[in-house]
Write a protein that holds these residues in place. Structure first.
Motif, PDB file in Angstrom:
ATOM      1  N   UNK A 194      11.649   3.698 -30.008  1.00  0.00           N
ATOM      2  CA  UNK A 194      12.792   3.247 -29.215  1.00  0.00           C
ATOM      3  C   UNK A 194      12.557   1.844 -28.640  1.00  0.00           C
ATOM      4  N   UNK A 195      11.279   1.463 -28.428  1.00  0.00           N
ATOM      5  CA  UNK A 195      10.990   0.129 -27.890  1.00  0.00           C
ATOM      6  C   UNK A 195      11.346  -0.965 -28.891  1.00  0.00           C
ATOM      7  N   UNK A 196      11.261  -0.668 -30.181  1.00  0.00           N
ATOM      8  CA  UNK A 196      11.678  -1.639 -31.190  1.00  0.00           C
ATOM      9  C   UNK A 196      13.178  -1.881 -31.146  1.00  0.00           C
ATOM     10  N   UNK A 197      13.909  -0.929 -30.568  1.00  0.00           N
ATOM     11  CA  UNK A 197      15.371  -0.999 -30.509  1.00  0.00           C
ATOM     12  C   UNK A 197      15.856  -1.327 -29.107  1.00  0.00           C
ATOM     13  N   UNK A 198      14.974  -1.925 -28.284  1.00  0.00           N
ATOM     14  CA  UNK A 198      15.320  -2.194 -26.888  1.00  0.00           C
ATOM     15  C   UNK A 198      16.575  -3.029 -26.734  1.00  0.00           C
ATOM     16  N   UNK A 199      16.821  -3.942 -27.679  1.00  0.00           N
ATOM     17  CA  UNK A 199      18.006  -4.794 -27.603  1.00  0.00           C
ATOM     18  C   UNK A 199      19.291  -4.074 -27.944  1.00  0.00           C
ATOM     19  N   UNK A 200      19.193  -2.804 -28.367  1.00  0.00           N
ATOM     20  CA  UNK A 200      20.381  -2.028 -28.736  1.00  0.00           C
ATOM     21  C   UNK A 200      20.532  -0.762 -27.886  1.00  0.00           C
ATOM     22  N   UNK A 201      19.768  -0.706 -26.783  1.00  0.00           N
ATOM     23  CA  UNK A 201      19.789   0.462 -25.908  1.00  0.00           C
ATOM     24  C   UNK A 201      20.757   0.271 -24.746  1.00  0.00           C
ATOM     25  N   UNK A 202      21.472   1.320 -24.409  1.00  0.00           N
ATOM     26  CA  UNK A 202      22.237   1.346 -23.168  1.00  0.00           C
ATOM     27  C   UNK A 202      21.290   1.694 -22.022  1.00  0.00           C
ATOM     28  N   UNK A 203      21.429   1.016 -20.882  1.00  0.00           N
ATOM     29  CA  UNK A 203      20.598   1.264 -19.696  1.00  0.00           C
ATOM     30  C   UNK A 203      19.117   1.436 -20.078  1.00  0.00           C
ATOM     31  N   UNK A 204      18.533   0.441 -20.737  1.00  0.00           N
ATOM     32  CA  UNK A 204      17.172   0.599 -21.267  1.00  0.00           C
ATOM     33  C   UNK A 204      16.121   0.843 -20.202  1.00  0.00           C
ATOM     34  N   UNK A 205      16.313   0.298 -18.993  1.00  0.00           N
ATOM     35  CA  UNK A 205      15.299   0.473 -17.952  1.00  0.00           C
ATOM     36  C   UNK A 205      15.106   1.936 -17.574  1.00  0.00           C
ATOM     37  N   UNK A 206      16.087   2.776 -17.818  1.00  0.00           N
ATOM     38  CA  UNK A 206      15.977   4.215 -17.549  1.00  0.00           C
ATOM     39  C   UNK A 206      15.804   5.024 -18.829  1.00  0.00           C
ATOM     40  N   UNK A 207      16.550   4.681 -19.870  1.00  0.00           N
ATOM     41  CA  UNK A 207      16.586   5.514 -21.071  1.00  0.00           C
ATOM     42  C   UNK A 207      15.357   5.356 -21.958  1.00  0.00           C
ATOM     43  N   UNK A 208      14.722   4.180 -21.954  1.00  0.00           N
ATOM     44  CA  UNK A 208      13.522   4.016 -22.777  1.00  0.00           C
ATOM     45  C   UNK A 208      12.385   4.919 -22.292  1.00  0.00           C
ATOM     46  N   UNK A 209      11.995   4.907 -20.995  1.00  0.00           N
ATOM     47  CA  UNK A 209      10.945   5.843 -20.556  1.00  0.00           C
ATOM     48  C   UNK A 209      11.321   7.303 -20.788  1.00  0.00           C
ATOM     49  N   UNK A 210      12.569   7.663 -20.519  1.00  0.00           N
ATOM     50  CA  UNK A 210      12.983   9.053 -20.699  1.00  0.00           C
ATOM     51  C   UNK A 210      12.872   9.478 -22.156  1.00  0.00           C
ATOM     52  N   UNK A 211      13.328   8.637 -23.068  1.00  0.00           N
ATOM     53  CA  UNK A 211      13.268   8.975 -24.489  1.00  0.00           C
ATOM     54  C   UNK A 211      11.828   9.140 -24.957  1.00  0.00           C
ATOM     55  N   UNK A 212      10.927   8.291 -24.448  1.00  0.00           N
ATOM     56  CA  UNK A 212       9.521   8.372 -24.843  1.00  0.00           C
ATOM     57  C   UNK A 212       8.909   9.707 -24.411  1.00  0.00           C
ATOM     58  N   UNK A 213       9.063  10.054 -23.143  1.00  0.00           N
ATOM     59  CA  UNK A 213       8.403  11.270 -22.649  1.00  0.00           C
ATOM     60  C   UNK A 213       9.083  12.546 -23.136  1.00  0.00           C
ATOM     61  N   UNK A 214      10.392  12.531 -23.263  1.00  0.00           N
ATOM     62  CA  UNK A 214      11.087  13.710 -23.805  1.00  0.00           C
ATOM     63  C   UNK A 214      10.640  13.991 -25.233  1.00  0.00           C
ATOM     64  N   UNK A 215      10.518  12.946 -26.035  1.00  0.00           N
ATOM     65  CA  UNK A 215      10.131  13.154 -27.427  1.00  0.00           C
ATOM     66  C   UNK A 215       8.677  13.603 -27.541  1.00  0.00           C
ATOM     67  N   UNK A 216       7.769  13.034 -26.750  1.00  0.00           N
ATOM     68  CA  UNK A 216       6.359  13.437 -26.824  1.00  0.00           C
ATOM     69  C   UNK A 216       6.187  14.893 -26.408  1.00  0.00           C
ATOM     70  N   UNK A 217       6.723  15.256 -25.266  1.00  0.00           N
ATOM     71  CA  UNK A 217       6.539  16.615 -24.750  1.00  0.00           C
ATOM     72  C   UNK A 217       7.228  17.634 -25.654  1.00  0.00           C
ATOM     73  N   UNK A 218       8.450  17.330 -26.077  1.00  0.00           N
ATOM     74  CA  UNK A 218       9.169  18.257 -26.936  1.00  0.00           C
ATOM     75  C   UNK A 218       8.477  18.483 -28.259  1.00  0.00           C
ATOM     76  N   UNK A 219       8.049  17.413 -28.897  1.00  0.00           N
ATOM     77  CA  UNK A 219       7.391  17.539 -30.205  1.00  0.00           C
ATOM     78  C   UNK A 219       6.021  18.189 -30.067  1.00  0.00           C
ATOM     79  N   UNK A 220       5.288  17.890 -28.996  1.00  0.00           N
ATOM     80  CA  UNK A 220       3.968  18.507 -28.796  1.00  0.00           C
ATOM     81  C   UNK A 220       4.084  20.020 -28.689  1.00  0.00           C
ATOM     82  N   UNK A 221       5.057  20.504 -27.937  1.00  0.00           N
ATOM     83  CA  UNK A 221       5.251  21.947 -27.812  1.00  0.00           C
ATOM     84  C   UNK A 221       5.601  22.576 -29.156  1.00  0.00           C
TER      85      UNK A 221
END
Length: 499
Positions: free
Chosen positions: A258-285
């Motif tokens: 998602x960081x590679x797509x930072x220029x195409x993100x809505x509200x990146x200051x909030x959505x980039x960290x959320x997308x990172x941790x949601x994907x890591x935790x979800x996929x790990x489980x």
């Protein structure tokens, strides 16, 4: 392996650069074109998850079991998740603070100072991305092709079609899959986001189905069948854990896409960290549950020797017909990873071109669909070359070894430098327990680098050394740092003089 990989990398990079240098030139853009901010949290998390899963967990499970020699291989999935979470803290801080296309290219440039060392570090990242980006895409495509061979074993008509492609049909299938991904990505980012949600739903549904099958046919005695000395904490145990974690980390890679797509993100200051941790935790489980389910149905000794372990698992649980369905779903998952990887990596040369560090044509965006079309097509061509030249085994460890030093360790050190210069108050997202996650990430990536083996380490160091020589030659020719005064880029795009 070094000679083969080095030859192919050189051929691909030369073809890539010479072709586009000839047709595109090196003019500087007067006014960079804007990307469309059309990705929300759901689309960003979906892209991350589809990139992370891909073919990785389905092909590395036997390698992980072999390395640990027993059900204790579950530790490798846990170790990979821990490293991903700590490293994700670094990506989340940098991504929220600098939401631009290019990801690590922008982070390294700004952290080390765009007029001096940042120019070198960002150039080295682009240099390595010429290899690692297409290699990552090619690894997913080759995994797709290898798993598709399951149908050739079950159907004579499919076997005949494979035979018509020659001695190495998997290479042509892999190349065709990359072309299909490029065709689907040749459209607006909002449409691409919707496609990613559909692919992610298929990926998650496949893993949940596998977990359900394992839970309903679970034999706890198989999971607890530890061999003698399984928990003997000797150097052999930790060496095996290191090699197994290399494979599990490969399956987690992509949480930063998602960081590679930072220029195409809505509200990146909030959505980039959320997308990172949601994907890591979800996929790990999901990974942990899937590995446990497989070990509860197939003895670990058998799983260690089976290439298509998931297909075997479904055969045991549901029968041969459903095994074909599962294989088809795995192929969809693999394609989803290729799709997401091609999308993310195509933005890196685009960012470098905007910065004057690459051919200006790569900064062009489609006049109506607003995406970097030249960069996308070029990346697809290079990935196809790798598909036709390398095998899956050749690239997995090479990918990790090449990324460890500049992208992961270099970026972690860069964050420490950036925090000292900017202060934490300027960061929209601040990690918890700083600097502990940074220290753990650096130590973890150093361990992964060593665990890839001597050959990949030497290949990575050779590629880095070659990149430094290319940079110095180019800088001397153009009169840039360190042979001239820092360029006009010395003032960073995010604030004060960063030299």
């Amino acid at each position: 392996m070094v000679a083969q990989v080095g030859t192919v990398l050189g051929q691909a990079a030369s073809s890539f650069l010479l072709c586009f240098a000839f047709f595109c030139g090196r003019k500087t853009l007067n006014q960079p074109e804007k990307l469309e901010r059309g990705l929300g949290l759901v689309e960003a998390t979906s892209l991350n998850m589809t990139f992370m899963v891909g073919i990785g967990p389905f092909v590395v499970i036997p390698f992980i079991v072999q390395a640990m020699r027993g059900p204790q291989c579950l530790l490798a999935w846990l170790a990979g998740a821990v490293l991903a979470v700590f490293d994700g803290c670094i990506w989340a801080e940098l991504g929220a603070a600098m939401p631009q296309a290019g990801g690590s290219y922008v982070f390294l440039r700004e952290a080390y100072g765009p007029g001096r060392w940042g120019r070198l570090m960002s150039f080295l990242f682009i240099w390595q991305t010429l290899f690692q980006g297409p290699l990552s895409i090619a690894s997913g495509a080759l995994g797709f092709a290898n798993y598709s061979a399951y149908f050739a074993e079950k159907s004579s008509s499919v076997a005949q079609a494979f035979a018509a492609l020659g001695a190495h049909p998997e290479k042509f299938i892999a190349g065709a899959i990359v072309i299909l991904a490029v065709v689907l990505l040749y459209r607006r980012i909002t449409t691409v986001g919707k496609i990613s949600v559909v692919l992610c739903a298929i990926v998650l549904a496949t893993i949940v189905w596998l977990i359900y099958g394992g839970a309903t046919h679970f034999d706890s005695s198989l999971v607890l069948s530890f061999p003698p000395g399984a928990w003997d904490l000797s150097w052999i145990f930790f060496a095996g854990l290191g090699h197994a974690t290399v494979q599990s980390v490969y399956s987690y890679l992509g949480y930063y896409n998602v960081c590679n797509l930072g220029g195409e993100m809505k509200r990146p200051e909030r959505n980039i960290p959320r997308a990172i941790f949601l994907s890591i935790i979800g996929i790990a489980l999901l990974y942990f549950a899937m590995q446990t389910s497989i070990l509860g149905v197939i003895p670990w000794q058998e799983a260690a020797q089976t290439k298509a372990v998931v297909s075997l698992f479904v055969e045991r649980v549901y029968g041969a017909r459903w095994a074909s369905v599962a294989t088809a779903l795995i192929l969809v998952s693999a394609f989803g990873s290729i799709f997401a990887a091609t999308l993310g990596y195509s933005r890196v040369p685009y960012a470098a071109a905007l910065d004057g560090n690459f051919f200006s044509a790569f900064a062009r965006v489609h006049p109506t669909k607003r995406f970097p079309n030249v960069s996308l097509v070029a990346l697809g061509i290079t990935a196809c070359i790798f598909c036709l030249s390398l095998s899956l085994i050749d690239v997995i460890r090479a990918i990790l070894a090449m990324r460890c030093l500049i992208q992961f360790i270099g970026q972690a050190v860069g964050l420490v430098i950036l925090r000292r210069r900017w202060g934490s108050a300027r960061l929209p997202f601040r990690m918890w327990l700083y600097p502990l996650p940074v220290v753990v990430a650096i130590v973890g990536w150093a361990g992964i680098f060593i665990s890839t083996g001597l050959t990949p380490m030497l290949a990575s160091l050779a590629a880095t050394a070659a990149g430094i020589l290319v940079y110095l030659g180019r800088a001397r020719l153009l009169g840039q740092w360190p042979f001239g005064e820092p360029t006009g880029q010395a003032k960073g795009r995010f604030g004060e003089d960063d030299r």
